[in-house]
Write an enzyme that holds these catalytic residues in place. Structure first.
Site, mmCIF file in Angstrom:
data_model
loop_
_atom_site.group_PDB
_atom_site.id
_atom_site.type_symbol
_atom_site.label_atom_id
_atom_site.label_comp_id
_atom_site.label_asym_id
_atom_site.label_seq_id
_atom_site.Cartn_x
_atom_site.Cartn_y
_atom_site.Cartn_z
ATOM 1 C CD1 TRP A 1 -9.748 1.856 17.233
ATOM 2 C CD2 TRP A 1 -7.577 2.383 17.234
ATOM 3 N NE1 TRP A 1 -9.171 1.274 16.139
ATOM 4 C CE2 TRP A 1 -7.847 1.577 16.113
ATOM 5 C CE3 TRP A 1 -6.266 2.823 17.447
ATOM 6 C CZ2 TRP A 1 -6.864 1.205 15.196
ATOM 7 C CZ3 TRP A 1 -5.280 2.452 16.536
ATOM 8 C CH2 TRP A 1 -5.580 1.660 15.438
ATOM 9 C CG ASP B 1 -10.796 8.348 18.672
ATOM 10 O OD1 ASP B 1 -11.177 8.789 17.571
ATOM 11 O OD2 ASP B 1 -9.969 7.411 18.784
ATOM 12 C CE LYS C 1 -11.024 4.953 11.034
ATOM 13 N NZ LYS C 1 -10.345 3.791 10.548
HETATM 14 N N1 PMP Z 1 -9.171 5.938 16.798
HETATM 15 C C1 PMP Z 1 -10.055 5.178 16.115
HETATM 16 C C2 PMP Z 1 -11.471 5.091 16.607
HETATM 17 C C3 PMP Z 1 -9.634 4.492 14.978
HETATM 18 O O1 PMP Z 1 -10.501 3.732 14.296
HETATM 19 C C4 PMP Z 1 -8.292 4.621 14.528
HETATM 20 C C5 PMP Z 1 -7.780 3.944 13.290
HETATM 21 N N2 PMP Z 1 -8.548 3.113 12.627
HETATM 22 C C6 PMP Z 1 -7.418 5.410 15.277
HETATM 23 C C7 PMP Z 1 -7.905 6.071 16.395
HETATM 24 C C8 PMP Z 1 -5.987 5.577 14.897
HETATM 25 O O2 PMP Z 1 -5.910 6.298 13.730
HETATM 26 P P1 PMP Z 1 -4.545 6.547 12.932
HETATM 27 O O3 PMP Z 1 -4.169 5.245 12.321
HETATM 28 O O4 PMP Z 1 -4.949 7.588 11.949
HETATM 29 O O5 PMP Z 1 -3.535 7.027 13.904
#
Ligand code: PMP
Length: 359
Positions: A101, A171, A195
């Site tokens: 991510w 994040d 989550k």
């Molecule tokens: N950052 C983290 C730490 C994640 O775990 C995730 C998705 N699992 C995201 C960003 C992206 O999230 P989204 O699918 O809601 O765009």
């Protein structure tokens, strides 16, 4: 049989929250309507939104010089919003790559600006987060970007890097509300909901107000932090149902003693599982002990031939969603706030039986 859901996200929500949502589903506070059907600028929704924000401020002790924004869409949208709002022209920022991510966030920023990688954990296969400190921050960086918990690899910063040279942007998608944090240590915190917060479709952004004042090139209106903060998350029609659910989750957390209490339970759940794995002959936790996530517990089977059986039999035992991320393989138990300790006990019981049977 009770089903326990270990998916990484969308993930399990507290049973009490689901029961409350069910009870109110077609008749929100005597209106004979679902909250989903109610005008977002009317008193019902605006008071719900204000209460959700107030409860979040209380849970995280968010200081007054921060704005809370409920953003539409997922956390990925923030990968674009952050550089677009905080950089312009030749300005630059620093990224620590600790997993999929943060790499995605860096790649997105790179499409618009010249940004730097100041740390990359690829050389340890993302099994350990490398420490960060002010000495690593570029002289002209407008912010430093980290992912505090790496959902896919199951790592986290056990203690959050102390960065003062540039605003720290974090994040926290897979750990916000699961452990105590000091909001004042950050310029911006964001977390997609699916989550620990609620259903997908909303992302929480907590931003220090001085960052809203920064000069910037025009940004698409729904990505503009200043506009979104000024309109109090109501620039356009917000994701009303996910916000309603998030509000119920915040109430649930407050009733349970808040984040400190949650963190204790989360530490206990994770220790039970890691201790069991570390003592077993069949299972292996690849993550360095100091970097182990308490939200996403990654493990492998030493005998790969048993993986298919493990998936089949765990599913039959009511333990759902244990497969690892598609590019990583192995297994991952996501044990967010909503996962009761009994879910972890059942998982360990199953793993024990499985080991006895096949080893
Ligand atoms: N950052 C983290 C730490 C994640 O775990 C995730 C998705 N699992 C995201 C960003 C992206 O999230 P989204 O699918 O809601 O765009």
């Amino acid at each position: 049989m009770t089903i326990y859901n270990f998916y990484a996200g969308p993930a399990m929500l507290p049973v009490e929250v689901m029961a409350k949502a069910k009870e109110e589903f077609t008749n929100y506070k005597g209106t004979q309507m679902s909250i989903m059907e109610i005008f977002h600028r009317g008193v019902h929704f605006t008071s719900l939104l204000a209460k959700a924000e107030k409860d979040l401020v209380k849970l995280l002790e968010i200081p007054e010089n921060y704005s809370v924004i409920f953003f539409p869409a997922g956390a990925t949208l923030q990968f674009s919003a952050i550089p677009l709002n905080l950089l312009q022209g030749n300005e630059t920022a620093d990224y620590a790559i600790t997993g999929v991510w943060s790499k995605k966030a860096y790649d997105e920023a790179k499409r618009f600006f010249k940004v730097n990688v100041i740390s990359d954990c690829q050389d340890n296969n993302y099994t350990k987060v490398k420490p960060l400190d002010d000495s690593m921050i570029s002289e002209n960086a407008k912010y430093a970007y980290i992912t505090t918990n790496n959902t896919i690899y199951g790592t986290r910063y056990k203690s959050i890097p102390r960065i003062t040279k540039a605003p720290l942007i974090a994040d926290m998608t897979s750990e916000l509300l699961s452990r105590k944090i000091n909001v004042k240590d950050y310029g911006l915190i964001f977390a997609g909901a699916q989550k620990n917060i609620g259903p997908s479709g909303v992302t929480i952004v907590i931003i220090r107000k001085d960052l809203l004042e920064k000069d910037k090139n025009p940004v698409p209106v729904l990505l503009d932090y200043r506009i979104m903060a000024e309109s109090k998350s109501l620039y356009n029609t917000p994701p009303t149902y996910p916000i309603y659910m998030a509000g119920l989750v915040f109430e649930w957390l407050l009733q349970r003693g808040g984040i400190e209490e949650m963190e204790k339970i989360n530490e206990e759940k994770a220790s039970l599982l890691y201790d069991f794995i570390d003592a077993s002959k069949l299972y292996h936790a690849p993550v360095d002990k100091e970097s182990r996530s308490i939200m996403n517990v990654v493990f492998w089977l030493r005998n790969k031939d048993l993986e298919k059986k493990f998936t089949e039999e765990s599913t039959i035992a009511g333990l759902i969603g244990l497969e690892g991320y598609r590019t990583v393989g192995g297994f991952r138990a996501s044990i967010y706030n909503a996962m009761p300790i009994q879910g972890v006990i059942n998982l360990i019981g199953f793993m024990q039986e499985f080991e006895k049977k096949y080893l």
